[in-house]
Motif scaffolding. Structure first.
Motif, PDB file in Angstrom:
ATOM      1  N   CYS A  43     103.497  62.670  47.171  1.00  0.00           N
ATOM      2  CA  CYS A  43     103.819  61.947  48.426  1.00  0.00           C
ATOM      3  C   CYS A  43     105.432  61.729  48.362  1.00  0.00           C
ATOM      4  O   CYS A  43     106.208  61.694  49.562  1.00  0.00           O
ATOM      5  N   LEU A  44     105.913  61.395  47.280  1.00  0.00           N
ATOM      6  CA  LEU A  44     107.294  61.218  47.094  1.00  0.00           C
ATOM      7  C   LEU A  44     108.221  62.429  47.555  1.00  0.00           C
ATOM      8  O   LEU A  44     109.302  62.406  47.898  1.00  0.00           O
ATOM      9  N   ASP A  47     108.017  63.515  51.255  1.00  0.00           N
ATOM     10  CA  ASP A  47     108.053  62.298  52.277  1.00  0.00           C
ATOM     11  C   ASP A  47     109.475  62.839  53.278  1.00  0.00           C
ATOM     12  O   ASP A  47     110.560  63.044  53.236  1.00  0.00           O
ATOM     13  N   ARG A  49     110.128  61.351  55.811  1.00  0.00           N
ATOM     14  CA  ARG A  49     111.181  60.391  56.434  1.00  0.00           C
ATOM     15  C   ARG A  49     112.424  60.181  55.514  1.00  0.00           C
ATOM     16  O   ARG A  49     113.145  59.228  55.943  1.00  0.00           O
ATOM     17  N   ARG A  50     112.277  60.704  54.273  1.00  0.00           N
ATOM     18  CA  ARG A  50     113.512  60.451  53.396  1.00  0.00           C
ATOM     19  C   ARG A  50     114.790  60.974  54.144  1.00  0.00           C
ATOM     20  O   ARG A  50     114.696  62.201  54.574  1.00  0.00           O
ATOM     21  N   PRO A  51     115.760  60.286  54.130  1.00  0.00           N
ATOM     22  CA  PRO A  51     117.116  60.823  54.482  1.00  0.00           C
ATOM     23  C   PRO A  51     117.592  62.087  53.878  1.00  0.00           C
ATOM     24  O   PRO A  51     117.398  62.425  52.762  1.00  0.00           O
ATOM     25  N   SER A  52     118.048  63.142  54.696  1.00  0.00           N
ATOM     26  CA  SER A  52     118.506  64.281  54.375  1.00  0.00           C
ATOM     27  C   SER A  52     119.583  64.326  53.358  1.00  0.00           C
ATOM     28  O   SER A  52     119.777  65.176  52.621  1.00  0.00           O
ATOM     29  N   VAL A  54     119.764  62.543  50.572  1.00  0.00           N
ATOM     30  CA  VAL A  54     119.163  62.271  49.269  1.00  0.00           C
ATOM     31  C   VAL A  54     119.101  63.754  48.731  1.00  0.00           C
ATOM     32  O   VAL A  54     118.161  64.684  49.185  1.00  0.00           O
ATOM     33  N   ASN A  58     118.094  63.702  43.109  1.00  0.00           N
ATOM     34  CA  ASN A  58     117.891  62.528  43.487  1.00  0.00           C
ATOM     35  C   ASN A  58     116.522  62.160  43.563  1.00  0.00           C
ATOM     36  O   ASN A  58     115.756  61.376  42.989  1.00  0.00           O
ATOM     37  N   VAL A  59     115.715  63.215  44.143  1.00  0.00           N
ATOM     38  CA  VAL A  59     114.268  63.300  44.278  1.00  0.00           C
ATOM     39  C   VAL A  59     113.754  63.395  42.862  1.00  0.00           C
ATOM     40  O   VAL A  59     112.698  62.758  42.559  1.00  0.00           O
ATOM     41  N   ILE A  62     113.778  59.958  41.383  1.00  0.00           N
ATOM     42  CA  ILE A  62     112.668  59.268  41.924  1.00  0.00           C
ATOM     43  C   ILE A  62     111.277  59.571  41.263  1.00  0.00           C
ATOM     44  O   ILE A  62     110.580  58.883  41.124  1.00  0.00           O
ATOM     45  N   CYS A  63     111.380  60.980  40.849  1.00  0.00           N
ATOM     46  CA  CYS A  63     109.987  61.314  40.371  1.00  0.00           C
ATOM     47  C   CYS A  63     109.852  61.073  39.012  1.00  0.00           C
ATOM     48  O   CYS A  63     108.505  61.293  38.458  1.00  0.00           O
TER      49      CYS A  63
END
Length: 101
Positions: A43-44, A47, A49-52, A54, A58-59, A62-63
């Motif tokens: 899901c992360l 996503d 809807r995550r701003p481009s 990022v 950074n993803v 996040i993971c």
């Protein structure tokens, strides 16, 4: 080291202890825990809807918590339990690397 990183290490240790308690009480299996964490990671990563702005790095950051917890879950049978630094290194080593051009 950044104090926030030290606090997060404590949170990871707490989450690992909770996963262990769930397994020990027979409420969830290792596979069920892994499946839940993998689903959250997917899901992360996906996503829309995550701003481009990022970045991919950074993803990855996040993971990291989900990947760390999955690694800790898989290492449940190891005695003694691997230290945070060992599991964090395993997460980094397991990362799929993009082919260099």
């Amino acid at each position: 080291m950044n104090t926030a990183n030290l606090q997060l290490e404590g949170v990871y240790a707490a989450m690992t202890a909770l996963m262990t308690a769930l397994r020990d009480k027979g409420l969830l299996t290792i596979d069920e825990i892994d499946h839940a964490l993998a689903k959250a990671e997917t899901c992360l990563v996906t996503d829309v809807r995550r701003p481009s702005e990022v970045s991919a790095a950074n993803v990855e950051a996040i993971c990291f918590p989900l990947r760390y917890l999955r690694m800790a879950n898989k290492a449940a049978a190891e005695e003694p339990a691997p230290a945070f630094s060992v599991l964090a290194a395993r997460v980094g080593q397991s990362k799929v690397r993009a082919p260099s051009v």
